[in-house]
Design a protein around this motif. Structure first.
Motif, PDB file in Angstrom:
ATOM      1  N   PHE A   1      -2.167  -0.229   1.381  1.00 40.57           N
ATOM      2  CA  PHE A   1      -1.123   0.696   0.928  1.00 40.57           C
ATOM      3  C   PHE A   1      -1.701   1.543  -0.189  1.00 40.57           C
ATOM      4  N   ARG A   2      -1.758   2.871   0.050  1.00 39.91           N
ATOM      5  CA  ARG A   2      -2.386   3.767  -0.917  1.00 39.91           C
ATOM      6  C   ARG A   2      -1.472   4.898  -1.355  1.00 39.91           C
ATOM      7  N   ASN A   3      -0.184   4.738  -1.180  1.00 44.33           N
ATOM      8  CA  ASN A   3       0.704   5.873  -1.417  1.00 44.33           C
ATOM      9  C   ASN A   3       1.797   5.526  -2.433  1.00 44.33           C
ATOM     10  N   GLY A   4       1.405   4.802  -3.518  1.00 42.61           N
ATOM     11  CA  GLY A   4       2.393   4.393  -4.515  1.00 42.61           C
ATOM     12  C   GLY A   4       2.805   5.545  -5.400  1.00 42.61           C
TER      13      GLY A   4
ATOM     14  N   VAL B   1      -4.726 -11.099  -2.007  1.00 46.82           N
ATOM     15  CA  VAL B   1      -4.894  -9.742  -2.527  1.00 46.82           C
ATOM     16  C   VAL B   1      -6.379  -9.452  -2.695  1.00 46.82           C
ATOM     17  N   ILE B   2      -6.815  -8.361  -2.090  1.00 49.78           N
ATOM     18  CA  ILE B   2      -8.219  -7.971  -2.144  1.00 49.78           C
ATOM     19  C   ILE B   2      -8.462  -6.970  -3.260  1.00 49.78           C
ATOM     20  N   ASP B   3      -7.526  -6.045  -3.431  1.00 49.18           N
ATOM     21  CA  ASP B   3      -7.694  -4.986  -4.423  1.00 49.18           C
ATOM     22  C   ASP B   3      -6.320  -4.442  -4.784  1.00 49.18           C
ATOM     23  N   GLY B   4      -6.189  -3.905  -5.975  1.00 43.47           N
ATOM     24  CA  GLY B   4      -4.930  -3.314  -6.391  1.00 43.47           C
ATOM     25  C   GLY B   4      -3.984  -4.351  -6.968  1.00 43.47           C
ATOM     26  N   GLU B   5      -2.675  -4.022  -6.889  1.00 42.63           N
ATOM     27  CA  GLU B   5      -1.680  -4.857  -7.551  1.00 42.63           C
ATOM     28  C   GLU B   5      -0.342  -4.740  -6.847  1.00 42.63           C
ATOM     29  N   ILE B   6       0.351  -5.866  -6.728  1.00 45.27           N
ATOM     30  CA  ILE B   6       1.703  -5.902  -6.189  1.00 45.27           C
ATOM     31  C   ILE B   6       2.521  -6.861  -7.060  1.00 45.27           C
ATOM     32  N   VAL B   7       3.726  -6.438  -7.411  1.00 49.44           N
ATOM     33  CA  VAL B   7       4.609  -7.278  -8.217  1.00 49.44           C
ATOM     34  C   VAL B   7       5.675  -7.844  -7.291  1.00 49.44           C
ATOM     35  N   MET B   8       5.788  -9.175  -7.250  1.00 48.48           N
ATOM     36  CA  MET B   8       6.770  -9.848  -6.410  1.00 48.48           C
ATOM     37  C   MET B   8       7.841 -10.456  -7.312  1.00 48.48           C
ATOM     38  N   GLU B   9       9.100 -10.179  -6.984  1.00 53.21           N
ATOM     39  CA  GLU B   9      10.214 -10.762  -7.724  1.00 53.21           C
ATOM     40  C   GLU B   9      11.080 -11.547  -6.746  1.00 53.21           C
TER      41      GLU B   9
ATOM     42  N   VAL C   1      -2.464  -1.175  -3.070  1.00 52.68           N
ATOM     43  CA  VAL C   1      -2.796  -2.582  -2.899  1.00 52.68           C
ATOM     44  C   VAL C   1      -3.396  -2.761  -1.509  1.00 52.68           C
ATOM     45  N   ARG C   2      -4.357  -3.641  -1.426  1.00 50.00           N
ATOM     46  CA  ARG C   2      -4.943  -4.040  -0.147  1.00 50.00           C
ATOM     47  C   ARG C   2      -4.875  -5.552  -0.104  1.00 50.00           C
TER      48      ARG C   2
END
Length: 117
Positions: free
Chosen positions: A52-55, A72-80, A111-112
Motif C-alpha cells: 500500500f503506497r497511497n496513504g 510487516v516488511i516495510d512502512g507502518e500500520i496502526v491497528m486498534e 506499508v508492505r
C-alpha cells in the motif's frame, strides 16, 4: 503429495486491489498461495503480499475475514482493537488476529506486509 508454494515477487505480477485504486500507486497485492477453493483474490487467498503506497488511509470498520497473521516488511500500520491499546506495527513486526476481530487500522504513508491465513 507434498507441495511447495513458491513465488517470485515482481511488481509486474501485482494487480490492483480494487476498482478505485489509481494506476500510479495505491494498493497492490501478489497472491503467493491461492485459497483451498482456488480463490486468488485478497480475501480468498492463503498467502498474500500487500503493498500500500497511497496513504494516508484509514479503515475504521475492518473485520478480519480469517485468522490472519501479518508480517510487516516495510512502512507502518496502526491497528486498534476495541479494549486494547493501539499497536503500531513496523518492519519486522509480526501480529496475529482471529477471524471476526473488529479493528480500525491506519496507514500514514505506506506499508508492505505479508498476510498468512
Amino acid at each position: 503429495m507434498p507441495r511447495i508454494y513458491r513465488s517470485r515477487v515482481d511488481t509486474a505480477d501485482f494487480v490492483l486491489a480494487g476498482p478505485d485504486a489509481p494506476d500510479d500507486g495505491g494498493t497492490e497485492f501478489h497472491v503467493v498461495r491461492p485459497g483451498p477453493d482456488g480463490r486468488d483474490d485478497y480475501h480468498g487467498a492463503r498467502v498474500v503480499l500487500s503493498d500500500f503506497r497511497n496513504g494516508p488511509y484509514e479503515d475504521p470498520d475492518y473485520v478480519f475475514p480469517a485468522d490472519d497473521t501479518y508480517i510487516v516488511i516495510d512502512g507502518e500500520i496502526v491497528m486498534e482493537i476495541e479494549g486494547l491499546e493501539p499497536q503500531t506495527l513496523t518492519a519486522g513486526d509480526i501480529a496475529s488476529f482471529e477471524k471476526g476481530t473488529k479493528a480500525k487500522y491506519s496507514i500514514r504513508d505506506f506499508v508492505r506486509w505479508v498476510c498468512v491465513r
